[in-house]
Design an enzyme around this catalytic site. Structure first.
Site, mmCIF file in Angstrom:
data_model
loop_
_atom_site.group_PDB
_atom_site.id
_atom_site.type_symbol
_atom_site.label_atom_id
_atom_site.label_comp_id
_atom_site.label_asym_id
_atom_site.label_seq_id
_atom_site.Cartn_x
_atom_site.Cartn_y
_atom_site.Cartn_z
ATOM 1 N N GLU A 59 -2.904 12.531 2.776
ATOM 2 C CA GLU A 59 -2.633 13.720 3.566
ATOM 3 C C GLU A 59 -1.384 13.526 4.420
ATOM 4 O O GLU A 59 -0.564 14.435 4.556
ATOM 5 C CB GLU A 59 -3.830 14.039 4.456
ATOM 6 C CG GLU A 59 -3.710 15.382 5.144
ATOM 7 C CD GLU A 59 -5.007 15.793 5.818
ATOM 8 O OE1 GLU A 59 -6.046 15.188 5.532
ATOM 9 O OE2 GLU A 59 -4.959 16.713 6.635
ATOM 10 N N SER A 106 12.047 1.231 7.857
ATOM 11 C CA SER A 106 10.975 1.641 6.961
ATOM 12 C C SER A 106 11.478 1.551 5.527
ATOM 13 O O SER A 106 12.624 1.185 5.275
ATOM 14 C CB SER A 106 10.563 3.087 7.250
ATOM 15 O OG SER A 106 10.060 3.211 8.545
ATOM 16 N N LEU A 107 10.623 1.940 4.584
ATOM 17 C CA LEU A 107 11.018 2.046 3.187
ATOM 18 C C LEU A 107 10.748 3.455 2.696
ATOM 19 O O LEU A 107 9.779 4.096 3.109
ATOM 20 C CB LEU A 107 10.234 1.058 2.316
ATOM 21 C CG LEU A 107 10.538 -0.429 2.494
ATOM 22 C CD1 LEU A 107 9.635 -1.255 1.596
ATOM 23 C CD2 LEU A 107 11.992 -0.729 2.194
ATOM 24 N N GLU A 142 7.980 -7.089 -5.632
ATOM 25 C CA GLU A 142 6.905 -7.812 -4.947
ATOM 26 C C GLU A 142 5.803 -6.865 -4.507
ATOM 27 O O GLU A 142 5.973 -5.634 -4.498
ATOM 28 C CB GLU A 142 7.463 -8.557 -3.731
ATOM 29 C CG GLU A 142 8.107 -7.646 -2.713
ATOM 30 C CD GLU A 142 8.843 -8.393 -1.620
ATOM 31 O OE1 GLU A 142 9.450 -7.727 -0.777
ATOM 32 O OE2 GLU A 142 8.818 -9.633 -1.600
ATOM 33 N N LYS A 144 3.361 -4.925 -1.976
ATOM 34 C CA LYS A 144 3.468 -4.333 -0.638
ATOM 35 C C LYS A 144 2.154 -4.599 0.089
ATOM 36 O O LYS A 144 1.148 -3.930 -0.144
ATOM 37 C CB LYS A 144 3.756 -2.840 -0.735
ATOM 38 C CG LYS A 144 4.086 -2.188 0.588
ATOM 39 C CD LYS A 144 4.585 -0.772 0.359
ATOM 40 C CE LYS A 144 5.015 -0.136 1.669
ATOM 41 N NZ LYS A 144 3.918 0.039 2.607
ATOM 42 N N ARG A 165 6.620 -4.537 14.876
ATOM 43 C CA ARG A 165 7.808 -3.736 14.575
ATOM 44 C C ARG A 165 8.017 -2.635 15.601
ATOM 45 O O ARG A 165 9.139 -2.304 15.957
ATOM 46 C CB ARG A 165 7.696 -3.102 13.186
ATOM 47 C CG ARG A 165 8.953 -2.305 12.831
ATOM 48 C CD ARG A 165 8.895 -1.770 11.425
ATOM 49 N NE ARG A 165 7.766 -0.872 11.245
ATOM 50 C CZ ARG A 165 7.410 -0.383 10.072
ATOM 51 N NH1 ARG A 165 8.064 -0.746 8.996
ATOM 52 N NH2 ARG A 165 6.386 0.442 9.974
ATOM 53 N N GLU A 202 4.494 -9.965 6.983
ATOM 54 C CA GLU A 202 3.315 -9.123 7.141
ATOM 55 C C GLU A 202 2.114 -10.009 7.468
ATOM 56 O O GLU A 202 1.812 -10.961 6.735
ATOM 57 C CB GLU A 202 3.060 -8.351 5.844
ATOM 58 C CG GLU A 202 2.294 -7.075 6.020
ATOM 59 C CD GLU A 202 3.202 -5.909 6.395
ATOM 60 O OE1 GLU A 202 4.429 -6.103 6.444
ATOM 61 O OE2 GLU A 202 2.678 -4.818 6.627
ATOM 62 N N LYS A 318 13.414 -4.201 -4.493
ATOM 63 C CA LYS A 318 14.622 -4.371 -3.687
ATOM 64 C C LYS A 318 15.776 -4.855 -4.562
ATOM 65 O O LYS A 318 15.574 -5.644 -5.484
ATOM 66 C CB LYS A 318 14.419 -5.425 -2.586
ATOM 67 C CG LYS A 318 13.263 -5.209 -1.644
ATOM 68 C CD LYS A 318 13.127 -6.410 -0.712
ATOM 69 C CE LYS A 318 11.938 -6.282 0.216
ATOM 70 N NZ LYS A 318 11.727 -7.508 1.031
#
EC number: 6.5.1.2
Length: 770
Positions: A59, A106-107, A142, A144, A165, A202, A318
């Site tokens: 959403e 961000s991505l 890779e 996520k 972050r 992460e 990437k």
């Protein structure tokens, strides 16, 4: 949550490409834009600050992409504080705020193989234009990780700071908690590490360890944690590092930020170095040259995703080569050299038990589904919004249906539709949802605000307890008074308690008159739990006071004492925050800042004519009309008067010594300036009477371009707008246009007047404080 969970390294800025045909947005589009911005900020805050998502990734992604679509068609709506121009969330007030040496981005997300191939086509076309035109990309591909992005700072090999972050520029200092994670070295090993380096990664909880940890909690009679991602985030935000040490946290690093003396040429080469220095690098990555191999990687881990060490919410692709990354650059939010592919959402079936409605702070009535609790994509879901009655009809769902529930992107719940084959088998039989004709909170007849509106509203703003609850929750938010102790449950306790019959607050006007004694008898209904599991039974419990005993009388809780301290502190907030806290429709932070800057006092704003208000840059006729309409109500004016009497600051201290050198000018800042943060540059423009805009147009007076300026600089050059570097910016601030050799701008001769239509469009760029 998507559109902001991955991170990217290097630095640069730009602006998203604006595609599509521009046209003047209709009132319906403006309202949709305002509502979307409001919702997205609310959902981001719940996700990043509270670690408690209110909606599923599916959403959220749908809402975010619709916002991007509107901005692409109507770029004049884009403001600096648009959710599309921001990264993730803000730093929490509970931890010290620290600035990253280099921004964490961000991505961009894609949600299908077709979208991924389109992205790869664009990237490969851009890469082919570099150098002699024969360049090709190698893709570091890779997993996520579904965890919390963390930035580690090493100096001379020693870990000196760890931070979340946050908004990409400023995060929370969580060093003491990160030191409890065994895999993270406090001293780098090997040789050749830089004198200073930021390492990004992460933090997560492995799937098996999470299940075992939850089992132990339940056996101890405690509530289990919702999912690994929220558990990891919550663990790093523990005030006591000893509590963090009890959690089975791990970390994989996946890149670097700022560094001194590192000569790595590629992402994969950097991974090898990070591993040599003793840092934990994920084993789940490959450098691939063929597109077919990238797609094969996605397929492989899509099949294995529930068998991996940790949960994932997609695959990151990437460009491996750093020189190519730098050449491709960034937009304001994402790198052009990386993308996150999101797997198709997981879907489950569950029973739709009921459709209820919620009344928002401007009276808008929103239906939502109540379902049998079901686990999907790692968390238990029992509620999902249905937006409005037209959406309910379009989805074709009935109360009692077995419905398809999904979490697109693996994190916000969405009711897709009914399982029609099972409808006739339901006992009791399914029934249609009927939108109420009266407000469920106060009994007032419901109606659209104007003819043709899809949404219906409760017009009883003064006495509707649901609207009051929502307004109280809103005014305490970070954009308003910033009262951390006044969260959602506290807002309920103040406005809709189980006891007493008359709540402590029947109007927000009394907020700053509250005493501890007013809260002594407040009780709320809270669900009982057995060994950490909800029982479905409820009990009345004191909210603001502790339970009294013969030996220990009831007294205010620590949270209650914190609430009163923060209420006292809130009285000195600047005027623009007070305006936001009033929940005036259309008046968000941007308009509030403009009004405070223009008038300086609440009395000045109240006394201003509609024409004077509309003339303020960044306000316009729509907001001006909303202000006059709001102040026309006696009970609204009473809120302001009682807050003022309680000591809330209703005027800003104005520094008359600062010259108004930018009066009537619009300045856009793009790229990185060595001696100004983005907020500092914006503030410098505003205090000198200028407008700090987030987009370049023919009405832009100057563009200030720093390092790695992007498409805003390109557009300025196309339009022939004067471009300044930081030295030129300083001259402009000190002496105005004449100081940079622009006599016409200094005289105001060439400055175009803004039409009413343009002012109307500006109003739509402001988030609706609804």
């Amino acid at each position: 949550m998507s559109t902001g969970e991955g991170t990217a390294e290097q630095t640069a800025t730009g602006t998203p490409a604006q595609n599509g045909r521009e046209s003047i947005p209709s009132d319906a589009i403006r309202e949709e834009y305002e509502n979307l911005s409001d919702l997205i900020r609310k959902y981001r805050f719940a996700y990043y600050q509270d670690d408690a998502p209110l909606v599923s990734d599916a959403e959220f992604d749908t809402l975010f992409r619709r916002l991007e679509e509107i901005e692409a068609l109507h770029p004049e709506l884009v403001a600096n504080d648009s959710p599309t121009q921001e990264v993730g969330g803000e730093a929490s007030a509970a931890f010290a705020a620290v600035e990253h040496l280099q921004r964490m981005y961000s991505l961009e997300d894609v949600f299908s193989i077709e979208e991924l191939e389109a992205w790869l086509n664009r990237a490969e076309a851009s890469i082919a234009k570099l150098g002699d035109g024969t360049a090709q990309a190698a893709w570091l591909t890779e997993l996520k990780i579904d965890g919390l992005a963390v930035n580690l700072l090493y100096r001379d090999g020693k870990l000196v700071r760890a931070a979340t972050r946050g908004d990409g520029t400023t995060g929370e200092d969580i060093t003491h908690n990160v030191l409890t994670i065994k895999e993270i070295p406090q001293q780098l090993s090997g040789e050749g590490y830089p004198s200073e380096v930021e390492v990004r990664g992460e933090v997560f909880i492995p799937s098996k360890a999470f299940a075992e940890f939850n089992e132990a909690l339940i056996e101890a009679g405690k509530a289990p944690l919702a999912n690994p991602r929220n558990a990891a985030a919550g663990s790093l935000r523990q005030k006591d590092p000893a509590e963090t040490a009890k959690r089975p946290l791990k970390m994989f690093v996946h890149g670097i930020g700022a560094r001194e003396g590192l000569e790595a040429r590629s992402q994969s080469e950097t991974y090898a170095l990070l591993k040599e220095w003793g840092l934990p690098v994920s084993p789940y990555f490959e450098v691939l040259e063929a597109r077919a191999d990238v797609l094969g990687f996605i397929s492989k881990y899509g099949e294995q995703r529930h068998k991996l060490l940790h949960e994932i919410d997609g695959i990151v692709i990437k460009v491996d080569d750093f020189a190519t990354q730098r050449a491709l650059g960034y937009t304001t939010r994402v790198p052009r050299w990386a993308v996150a592919y999101k797997y198709p959402p997981e879907e489950v079936h569950t029973k739709l038990l009921d459709i209820q409605v919620n009344v928002g702070r401007t009276g808008r009535v929103t239906p939502f589904g109540m379902m049998e609790p079901v686990k999907v994509a790692g968390s238990t879901v029992e509620m999902a919004t249905l937006h409005n009655q037209d959406v309910v009809k379009a989805k074709g769902v009935k109360i009692g249906d077995i419905v398809v529930l999904r979490k697109a992107g693996d994190v916000i719940p969405e009711i897709v539709g009914p399982v029609l084959a099972l409808r006739d088998q339901q006992d009791p039989p399914v029934r249609d949802f009927v939108m109420p004709t009266e407000c469920p909170a106060c009994g007032t007849p419901l109606a659209p605000a104007k003819e043709g509106d899809v949404d219906i509203r409760c017009p009883n703003g003064k006495s509707c307890p649901s609207q009051l609850r929502e307004r109280v929750f809103h005014l305490a938010g970070r954009g308003g008074f910033d009262i951390e102790a006044l969260g959602w449950e506290a807002a309920i306790a103040l406005t809709q308690p189980a006891e007493p019959d008359v709540p402590p607050l029947t109007s927000e006007a009394a907020l700053f008159d509250l005493t501890r004694e007013d809260l002594a008898d407040v009780k709320i209904r809270r669900e009982k739990r057995s060994k950490g599991v909800a029982t479905g039974e409820y009990e009345l419990v004191p909210y603001f006071y502790s339970k009294g005993t013969a030996k220990s009388p009831s007294k205010p809780t620590a949270s209650t004492e914190k609430l009163f301290k923060e209420l006292d502190k809130a009285k000195s907030q600047p005027l623009w925050r007070v305006l936001v806290a009033l929940s005036i429709r259309h008046v968000g932070p941007r308009a509030s800042r403009a009004l405070a800057q223009a008038f300086g006092t609440m009395d000045g704003i109240r006394a201003a004519s509609e024409e004077e208000l509309a003339h303020v840059d960044g306000v316009g006729p729509t907001i001006a009309a909303a202000l006059k309409e709001w102040f026309a109500e006696d009970w609204h004016r009473e809120i302001v008067d009682r807050w003022a009497a309680a000591g809330v600051r209703m005027e800003d201290e104005r520094d008359e010594s600062t010259p108004r050198t930018l009066e009537g000018l619009t300045v856009v800042v793009t790229g990185s300036l060595p001696n100004f943060s983005r907020d500092e540059a914006k503030e410098a423009i505003l205090v000198r009477g200028g407008k700090a805009s987030g987009s370049v147009s023919k009405n832009t007076s100057y563009v200030v371009a720093g390092e790695s300026a992007g498409t805003k600089l390109d557009k300025a050059e196309q339009l022939g707008i004067r471009v300044l570097d930081e030295d030129g910016f300083r001259l402009l601030l000190d002496g105005g246009p004449a100081a940079v050799g622009d006599a016409a701008e200094a005289d105001g001769g060439d400055a175009p007047e803004e039409s009413a239509a343009l002012q109307e469009e500006k109003a739509a760029a402001v988030e609706e404080t609804a």
